[in-house]
Design a protein around this motif. Structure first.
Motif, PDB file in Angstrom:
ATOM      1  N   CYS A 248      55.473  36.894  62.508  1.00  0.00           N
ATOM      2  CA  CYS A 248      56.417  37.981  62.239  1.00  0.00           C
ATOM      3  C   CYS A 248      57.514  37.957  63.303  1.00  0.00           C
ATOM      4  O   CYS A 248      57.229  37.946  64.502  1.00  0.00           O
ATOM      5  CB  CYS A 248      55.683  39.319  62.265  1.00  0.00           C
ATOM      6  N   THR A 249      58.772  37.939  62.846  1.00  0.00           N
ATOM      7  CA  THR A 249      59.907  37.878  63.768  1.00  0.00           C
ATOM      8  C   THR A 249      60.764  39.146  63.757  1.00  0.00           C
ATOM      9  O   THR A 249      61.598  39.327  64.629  1.00  0.00           O
ATOM     10  CB  THR A 249      60.819  36.692  63.426  1.00  0.00           C
ATOM     11  N   TYR A 250      60.540  40.005  62.763  1.00  0.00           N
ATOM     12  CA  TYR A 250      61.357  41.218  62.667  1.00  0.00           C
ATOM     13  C   TYR A 250      60.636  42.239  61.805  1.00  0.00           C
ATOM     14  O   TYR A 250      60.069  41.903  60.764  1.00  0.00           O
ATOM     15  CB  TYR A 250      62.722  40.906  62.031  1.00  0.00           C
ATOM     16  N   VAL A 251      60.674  43.497  62.235  1.00  0.00           N
ATOM     17  CA  VAL A 251      60.215  44.621  61.423  1.00  0.00           C
ATOM     18  C   VAL A 251      61.235  45.732  61.613  1.00  0.00           C
ATOM     19  O   VAL A 251      61.577  46.079  62.751  1.00  0.00           O
ATOM     20  CB  VAL A 251      58.815  45.126  61.852  1.00  0.00           C
ATOM     21  N   GLY A 252      61.756  46.261  60.515  1.00  0.00           N
ATOM     22  CA  GLY A 252      62.752  47.318  60.629  1.00  0.00           C
ATOM     23  C   GLY A 252      62.819  48.191  59.394  1.00  0.00           C
ATOM     24  O   GLY A 252      62.382  47.820  58.308  1.00  0.00           O
ATOM     25  N   TYR A 253      63.379  49.344  59.584  1.00  0.00           N
ATOM     26  CA  TYR A 253      63.566  50.351  58.546  1.00  0.00           C
ATOM     27  C   TYR A 253      64.505  49.835  57.454  1.00  0.00           C
ATOM     28  O   TYR A 253      65.493  49.162  57.738  1.00  0.00           O
ATOM     29  CB  TYR A 253      64.159  51.601  59.194  1.00  0.00           C
ATOM     30  N   VAL A 254      64.190  50.192  56.217  1.00  0.00           N
ATOM     31  CA  VAL A 254      65.084  49.903  55.096  1.00  0.00           C
ATOM     32  C   VAL A 254      64.969  51.024  54.062  1.00  0.00           C
ATOM     33  O   VAL A 254      63.879  51.549  53.829  1.00  0.00           O
ATOM     34  CB  VAL A 254      64.783  48.522  54.447  1.00  0.00           C
ATOM     35  N   ALA A 255      66.110  51.415  53.500  1.00  0.00           N
ATOM     36  CA  ALA A 255      66.134  52.392  52.406  1.00  0.00           C
ATOM     37  C   ALA A 255      66.961  51.787  51.277  1.00  0.00           C
ATOM     38  O   ALA A 255      68.091  51.345  51.489  1.00  0.00           O
ATOM     39  CB  ALA A 255      66.730  53.709  52.863  1.00  0.00           C
TER      40      ALA A 255
END
Length: 119
Positions: free
Chosen positions: A56-63
């Motif tokens: 895993c290289t990125y985890v972020g909010y999305v709407a």
């Protein structure tokens, strides 16, 4: 170890390495976690989609909303929402929005984007 299961629609994209992200309702992984990619998880038809486990290289909010897309760190994403949708295996943003609306029965979806890379 974090496991993600993909519907038939995305199996070939994940297996080939063309799809290297997924959007989920909850934060499932942290940056640096090893990820296992499956289809049919928790069924007799379960199979792993890649021999190696990506990181895993990125985890972020999305709407995902009918009128616009919101992402946590805009520097990590394409500016064009159709391009963003294509990275997730959709034809365009309208296709992505329709899929999330059908799957979750809501006009909008809020969750987390997870990206990975093979080492």
């Amino acid at each position: 170890m974090v496991a993600f299961s993909f519907s038939d629609r995305f199996v070939d994209l994940v297996s080939s390495g063309l799809k290297t992200q997924t959007i989920r309702q909850t934060r499932r992984a942290k940056v640096g976690d090893a990820i296992q990619l499956y289809t049919g998880l928790r069924t007799k038809a379960c199979r792993k989609l890649t021999a190696a486990d990506p990181i895993c290289t990125y985890v972020g909010y999305v709407a995902i909303r009918p009128d616009y897309l919101t992402v946590g760190d805009t520097s990590k994403h394409p500016r064009d929402r159709d391009e963003f949708a294509a990275l997730d295996g959709f034809k365009d943003y309208a296709d992505m929005l329709a899929w999330f609306q059908e799957r979750y029965g809501q006009p909008s979806f809020i969750g987390y984007l997870h990206r990975w890379e093979f080492q």
